[in-house]
Design a protein around this motif. Sequence first.
Motif, mmCIF file in Angstrom:
data_model
loop_
_atom_site.group_PDB
_atom_site.id
_atom_site.type_symbol
_atom_site.label_atom_id
_atom_site.label_comp_id
_atom_site.label_asym_id
_atom_site.label_seq_id
_atom_site.Cartn_x
_atom_site.Cartn_y
_atom_site.Cartn_z
ATOM 1 N N ARG A 14 0.837 -1.212 0.000
ATOM 2 C CA ARG A 14 0.000 0.000 0.000
ATOM 3 C C ARG A 14 0.869 1.259 0.000
ATOM 4 N N LEU A 15 1.921 1.244 0.829
ATOM 5 C CA LEU A 15 2.813 2.400 0.891
ATOM 6 C C LEU A 15 3.541 2.609 -0.435
ATOM 7 N N ASP A 16 3.847 1.519 -1.107
ATOM 8 C CA ASP A 16 4.523 1.612 -2.395
ATOM 9 C C ASP A 16 3.603 2.187 -3.477
ATOM 10 N N GLY A 17 2.309 2.178 -3.212
ATOM 11 C CA GLY A 17 1.347 2.738 -4.150
ATOM 12 C C GLY A 17 1.021 4.198 -3.898
ATOM 13 N N ILE A 18 1.599 4.777 -2.851
ATOM 14 C CA ILE A 18 1.332 6.182 -2.527
ATOM 15 C C ILE A 18 2.427 7.050 -3.145
ATOM 16 N N PRO A 19 2.055 7.924 -4.069
ATOM 17 C CA PRO A 19 3.059 8.775 -4.704
ATOM 18 C C PRO A 19 3.495 9.920 -3.790
ATOM 19 N N GLU A 20 4.749 10.268 -3.897
ATOM 20 C CA GLU A 20 5.289 11.404 -3.155
ATOM 21 C C GLU A 20 4.822 12.666 -3.875
ATOM 22 N N PRO A 21 4.189 13.605 -3.158
ATOM 23 C CA PRO A 21 3.550 14.765 -3.797
ATOM 24 C C PRO A 21 4.462 15.620 -4.683
ATOM 25 N N CYS A 22 5.686 15.854 -4.267
ATOM 26 C CA CYS A 22 6.580 16.695 -5.087
ATOM 27 C C CYS A 22 6.937 16.005 -6.396
ATOM 28 N N SER A 23 7.041 14.688 -6.357
ATOM 29 C CA SER A 23 7.359 13.975 -7.597
ATOM 30 C C SER A 23 6.199 14.067 -8.593
ATOM 31 N N ILE A 24 4.987 14.143 -8.081
ATOM 32 C CA ILE A 24 3.825 14.335 -8.955
ATOM 33 C C ILE A 24 3.910 15.711 -9.617
ATOM 34 N N ALA A 25 4.247 16.717 -8.812
ATOM 35 C CA ALA A 25 4.360 18.073 -9.334
ATOM 36 C C ALA A 25 5.446 18.167 -10.407
ATOM 37 N N ARG A 27 6.044 15.868 -12.469
ATOM 38 C CA ARG A 27 5.564 14.993 -13.545
ATOM 39 C C ARG A 27 6.399 13.728 -13.722
ATOM 40 N N SER A 28 6.915 13.263 -12.589
ATOM 41 C CA SER A 28 7.682 12.017 -12.583
ATOM 42 C C SER A 28 7.355 11.284 -11.280
ATOM 43 N N PRO A 29 6.100 10.793 -11.143
ATOM 44 C CA PRO A 29 5.661 10.201 -9.876
ATOM 45 C C PRO A 29 6.545 9.047 -9.399
ATOM 46 N N VAL A 30 6.894 9.135 -8.122
ATOM 47 C CA VAL A 30 7.688 8.121 -7.449
ATOM 48 C C VAL A 30 7.001 7.856 -6.112
ATOM 49 N N SER A 31 6.950 6.599 -5.714
ATOM 50 C CA SER A 31 6.255 6.266 -4.464
ATOM 51 C C SER A 31 7.068 6.685 -3.244
ATOM 52 N N LEU A 32 6.382 6.745 -2.107
ATOM 53 C CA LEU A 32 7.056 7.047 -0.851
ATOM 54 C C LEU A 32 8.161 6.036 -0.572
ATOM 55 N N VAL A 33 7.916 4.772 -0.928
ATOM 56 C CA VAL A 33 8.911 3.720 -0.720
ATOM 57 C C VAL A 33 10.113 3.949 -1.627
ATOM 58 N N GLU A 34 9.857 4.197 -2.906
ATOM 59 C CA GLU A 34 10.942 4.433 -3.863
ATOM 60 C C GLU A 34 11.796 5.643 -3.484
ATOM 61 N N MET A 35 11.160 6.656 -2.908
ATOM 62 C CA MET A 35 11.881 7.860 -2.488
ATOM 63 C C MET A 35 12.691 7.613 -1.214
ATOM 64 N N GLY A 36 12.456 6.494 -0.551
ATOM 65 C CA GLY A 36 13.172 6.190 0.682
ATOM 66 C C GLY A 36 12.636 6.943 1.887
ATOM 67 N N LEU A 37 11.376 7.344 1.827
ATOM 68 C CA LEU A 37 10.788 8.128 2.909
ATOM 69 C C LEU A 37 10.214 7.281 4.043
ATOM 70 N N ILE A 38 10.091 5.974 3.853
ATOM 71 C CA ILE A 38 9.575 5.100 4.906
ATOM 72 C C ILE A 38 10.766 4.618 5.731
ATOM 73 N N ASP A 39 10.858 5.115 6.951
ATOM 74 C CA ASP A 39 11.985 4.776 7.820
ATOM 75 C C ASP A 39 11.717 3.500 8.608
ATOM 76 N N ASP A 40 10.463 3.317 9.052
ATOM 77 C CA ASP A 40 10.142 2.146 9.866
ATOM 78 C C ASP A 40 8.637 1.885 9.832
ATOM 79 N N ILE A 41 8.296 0.599 9.982
ATOM 80 C CA ILE A 41 6.903 0.178 10.106
ATOM 81 C C ILE A 41 6.836 -0.739 11.317
ATOM 82 N N ALA A 42 5.987 -0.393 12.268
ATOM 83 C CA ALA A 42 5.822 -1.220 13.460
ATOM 84 C C ALA A 42 4.358 -1.621 13.577
#
Length: 84
Positions: A14-25, A27-42
Amino acid sequence: MIDRDRLLQEIRARLDGIPEPCSIAMRSPVSLVEMGLIDDIAIDDGHVTVTLCLTDPGCVHYLRMQAYIIDELTALEGVTAVTV
């Protein structure tokens, strides 16, 4: 009983399907996971905590990302609450 491994896989998907907002702006959408923004999941008894590593502590898109993450993850079976 919640299968933690299955739930963790679903959360990551699910997190990999969420685009990072600046990447959308840009015009090169990248997911939060691809951007390395997910530090931890508990996962603690249905409560999921997602720790983000933002590139800018004053990110103007944080609240939107937080709401998107909460909406996506609370829809999963076995998730009772989400904290970002």
